[in-house]
Scaffold this motif. Sequence first.
Motif, PDB file in Angstrom:
ATOM      1  N   LYS A   1       1.793   3.420  -5.605  1.00  0.00           N
ATOM      2  CA  LYS A   1       0.637   3.465  -6.494  1.00  0.00           C
ATOM      3  C   LYS A   1      -0.522   2.667  -5.884  1.00  0.00           C
ATOM      4  O   LYS A   1      -0.317   1.673  -5.189  1.00  0.00           O
ATOM      5  CB  LYS A   1       0.983   2.854  -7.851  1.00  0.00           C
ATOM      6  CG  LYS A   1       2.204   3.452  -8.529  1.00  0.00           C
ATOM      7  CD  LYS A   1       2.579   2.645  -9.763  1.00  0.00           C
ATOM      8  CE  LYS A   1       3.854   3.130 -10.393  1.00  0.00           C
ATOM      9  NZ  LYS A   1       4.279   2.276 -11.536  1.00  0.00           N
ATOM     10  N   ASP A   2      -1.715   3.093  -6.169  1.00  0.00           N
ATOM     11  CA  ASP A   2      -2.920   2.323  -5.809  1.00  0.00           C
ATOM     12  C   ASP A   2      -2.921   1.889  -4.348  1.00  0.00           C
ATOM     13  O   ASP A   2      -3.336   0.782  -4.009  1.00  0.00           O
ATOM     14  CB  ASP A   2      -3.061   1.099  -6.723  1.00  0.00           C
ATOM     15  CG  ASP A   2      -3.176   1.483  -8.185  1.00  0.00           C
ATOM     16  OD1 ASP A   2      -3.860   2.484  -8.474  1.00  0.00           O
ATOM     17  OD2 ASP A   2      -2.571   0.807  -9.030  1.00  0.00           O
ATOM     18  N   GLY A   3      -2.392   2.762  -3.479  1.00  0.00           N
ATOM     19  CA  GLY A   3      -2.510   2.498  -2.050  1.00  0.00           C
ATOM     20  C   GLY A   3      -1.557   1.458  -1.497  1.00  0.00           C
ATOM     21  O   GLY A   3      -1.876   0.822  -0.486  1.00  0.00           O
ATOM     22  N   ILE A   4      -0.383   1.270  -2.100  1.00  0.00           N
ATOM     23  CA  ILE A   4       0.555   0.250  -1.624  1.00  0.00           C
ATOM     24  C   ILE A   4       1.848   0.899  -1.146  1.00  0.00           C
ATOM     25  O   ILE A   4       2.442   1.726  -1.836  1.00  0.00           O
ATOM     26  CB  ILE A   4       0.859  -0.779  -2.727  1.00  0.00           C
ATOM     27  CG1 ILE A   4      -0.411  -1.563  -3.064  1.00  0.00           C
ATOM     28  CG2 ILE A   4       1.966  -1.733  -2.298  1.00  0.00           C
ATOM     29  CD1 ILE A   4      -0.240  -2.549  -4.202  1.00  0.00           C
ATOM     30  N   GLY A   5       2.275   0.505   0.060  1.00  0.00           N
ATOM     31  CA  GLY A   5       3.517   0.991   0.632  1.00  0.00           C
ATOM     32  C   GLY A   5       4.425  -0.154   1.024  1.00  0.00           C
ATOM     33  O   GLY A   5       3.972  -1.276   1.242  1.00  0.00           O
ATOM     34  N   ALA A   6       5.737   0.123   1.102  1.00  0.00           N
ATOM     35  CA  ALA A   6       6.727  -0.876   1.526  1.00  0.00           C
ATOM     36  C   ALA A   6       7.977  -0.120   1.945  1.00  0.00           C
ATOM     37  O   ALA A   6       8.907   0.048   1.164  1.00  0.00           O
ATOM     38  CB  ALA A   6       7.031  -1.866   0.403  1.00  0.00           C
ATOM     39  N   LEU A   7       8.036   0.340   3.184  1.00  0.00           N
ATOM     40  CA  LEU A   7       9.108   1.241   3.596  1.00  0.00           C
ATOM     41  C   LEU A   7      10.458   0.544   3.758  1.00  0.00           C
ATOM     42  O   LEU A   7      11.511   1.179   3.666  1.00  0.00           O
ATOM     43  CB  LEU A   7       8.728   1.968   4.885  1.00  0.00           C
ATOM     44  CG  LEU A   7       8.718   1.218   6.223  1.00  0.00           C
ATOM     45  CD1 LEU A   7      10.093   1.155   6.871  1.00  0.00           C
ATOM     46  CD2 LEU A   7       7.737   1.873   7.185  1.00  0.00           C
TER      47      LEU A   7
ATOM     48  N   ASP B   1      -7.643   0.157   1.390  1.00  0.00           N
ATOM     49  CA  ASP B   1      -7.413   1.345   0.566  1.00  0.00           C
ATOM     50  C   ASP B   1      -5.936   1.725   0.620  1.00  0.00           C
ATOM     51  O   ASP B   1      -5.393   2.277  -0.327  1.00  0.00           O
ATOM     52  CB  ASP B   1      -8.290   2.500   1.051  1.00  0.00           C
ATOM     53  CG  ASP B   1      -9.764   2.225   0.824  1.00  0.00           C
ATOM     54  OD1 ASP B   1     -10.195   2.238  -0.349  1.00  0.00           O
ATOM     55  OD2 ASP B   1     -10.467   1.954   1.814  1.00  0.00           O
ATOM     56  N   TYR B   2      -5.318   1.410   1.765  1.00  0.00           N
ATOM     57  CA  TYR B   2      -3.872   1.529   1.898  1.00  0.00           C
ATOM     58  C   TYR B   2      -3.353   0.235   2.527  1.00  0.00           C
ATOM     59  O   TYR B   2      -3.882  -0.233   3.541  1.00  0.00           O
ATOM     60  CB  TYR B   2      -3.472   2.719   2.771  1.00  0.00           C
ATOM     61  CG  TYR B   2      -1.981   2.749   3.044  1.00  0.00           C
ATOM     62  CD1 TYR B   2      -1.087   3.099   2.039  1.00  0.00           C
ATOM     63  CD2 TYR B   2      -1.471   2.395   4.295  1.00  0.00           C
ATOM     64  CE1 TYR B   2       0.285   3.101   2.269  1.00  0.00           C
ATOM     65  CE2 TYR B   2      -0.102   2.395   4.529  1.00  0.00           C
ATOM     66  CZ  TYR B   2       0.772   2.746   3.520  1.00  0.00           C
ATOM     67  OH  TYR B   2       2.122   2.733   3.749  1.00  0.00           O
ATOM     68  N   LEU B   3      -2.324  -0.346   1.900  1.00  0.00           N
ATOM     69  CA  LEU B   3      -1.730  -1.592   2.386  1.00  0.00           C
ATOM     70  C   LEU B   3      -0.232  -1.401   2.564  1.00  0.00           C
ATOM     71  O   LEU B   3       0.456  -0.969   1.628  1.00  0.00           O
ATOM     72  CB  LEU B   3      -1.981  -2.730   1.383  1.00  0.00           C
ATOM     73  CG  LEU B   3      -1.217  -4.038   1.629  1.00  0.00           C
ATOM     74  CD1 LEU B   3      -1.705  -4.722   2.908  1.00  0.00           C
ATOM     75  CD2 LEU B   3      -1.362  -4.972   0.428  1.00  0.00           C
ATOM     76  N   HIS B   4       0.273  -1.729   3.751  1.00  0.00           N
ATOM     77  CA  HIS B   4       1.720  -1.695   3.949  1.00  0.00           C
ATOM     78  C   HIS B   4       2.251  -3.112   4.007  1.00  0.00           C
ATOM     79  O   HIS B   4       1.836  -3.916   4.843  1.00  0.00           O
ATOM     80  CB  HIS B   4       2.106  -0.953   5.226  1.00  0.00           C
ATOM     81  CG  HIS B   4       3.585  -0.763   5.325  1.00  0.00           C
ATOM     82  ND1 HIS B   4       4.361  -1.425   6.242  1.00  0.00           N
ATOM     83  CD2 HIS B   4       4.446  -0.017   4.568  1.00  0.00           C
ATOM     84  CE1 HIS B   4       5.634  -1.092   6.070  1.00  0.00           C
ATOM     85  NE2 HIS B   4       5.706  -0.242   5.055  1.00  0.00           N
TER      86      HIS B   4
END
Length: 449
Positions: A161-167, A298-301
Amino acid sequence: MTGRDDFRPSRRGVLSFALAGAVTAGLGVRAAQASRIATKARIIIIGAGAGGTALANRLVQRLDGAQITLIDPRAQHLYQPGLSLVAAGLKPANYVVSKTTDWLPSGVTLIAEAAAAIDPLAKTVSTEKGQKLDYDFLVVAPGLVLDHGAIQGFSLDMVGKDGIGALYAGPEYAARTWQAASKFTEEGGIGLFARPETEMKCAGAPLKHTFLLDDIASRGGAKGKYEMHYTCPQTALFSVPIVAEKVRMLFAERGVATYYGHTLKSIDPGRKTARFETAAPDPATGEMVKSTTEMPYDYLHVIPPQRAPEVIRQSGLSWADKWTDQGWVECDMKTLRHLRYPEIFALGDVAGVPKGKTAASVKWQVPVIEDHLVAALQGREGTEIYDGYTSCPLITRVGRAMLVEFDYHNNLVPSFPGVIAPLEELWISWLMKEVALKATYNAMLRGRA
């Protein structure tokens, strides 16, 4: 194994196995079974991940009459090297998921509970439901813990959501990561990629994610409308200097801005900003000065700090004079045997050694532990040595990767010298990651590679 020349042909055989089939592996299993060692030893393995499962299979093939017990509450086995492919939309989440029990042989007892306590003096392991088990030999292979709570303002329910990633968090979160990442690759904006200051599993994963999203965005709707920013607490992009320089050059060619000495401390998802603790030398004194800075995204990993599980840190098995905030198991870097408790071995992510938190490392650690454990049962010294071998198929584009293999001394140790150049972006190296690696991994789990 006594040197690099001794084990390089074996490693080449492992990679060839993934491409050529299981014939030689089957012969090796039959040979091992023909010379099985009679023993009543009680062997406990904590953790049914890559290391614990592979070792259990190999010990069943080597030992006759041993009581081998695996302790792990997880019903699912995760093929973790595939998470970076899921997070880039190249594989579905179920690509990395199987059942723990699918990989276990008869002759191994699985206790589907978490280990709650280890008493290395009494030689016992207690489980969360109150079982107390005695052991003659103990192998700790519980993996590591992702300390998401260390990133203020972040929680796993934000992923996707809202540009957040955590693979790193697992297949579900890797798939959610692609939901957020795909929006970025189509719409553009600022992509912000962070790695932790602690030791971490597969240190190439944040670089792979950065490279893949850059490649996908450059060919998608975001072309010409995005920026890539990579942050790391360290002073280099990779622990091996020659690889770090190659990655630095590739980042420069592709316009990826790099920020050294940046440690992610918190996020504000409402404002879409991330706060970093920074460290830089004072121009006048040369001393490191810490401060904080905010960066928009805008996108954060997010990759959180990583530590040994609590059961390890509370057991007295951790190093007392290094990695004290992380708790990795004190062990000999060549034999993986505990320095104070010789009946205990550390395997995989939890081992307190300079390199080795990858599945490829596990492949080369398991035979070493097997050799020394079996030798101890026979009243002799083992001979196998782990020299820090680590492999990272470092994806740089969809369809291109560098097959980087190295040891404790930062030497490049290619499996196919003259055939696969380790620092060139090649299709064959991509094939090793995208196709062959999983076949090799599965063979490793069965104790056949």
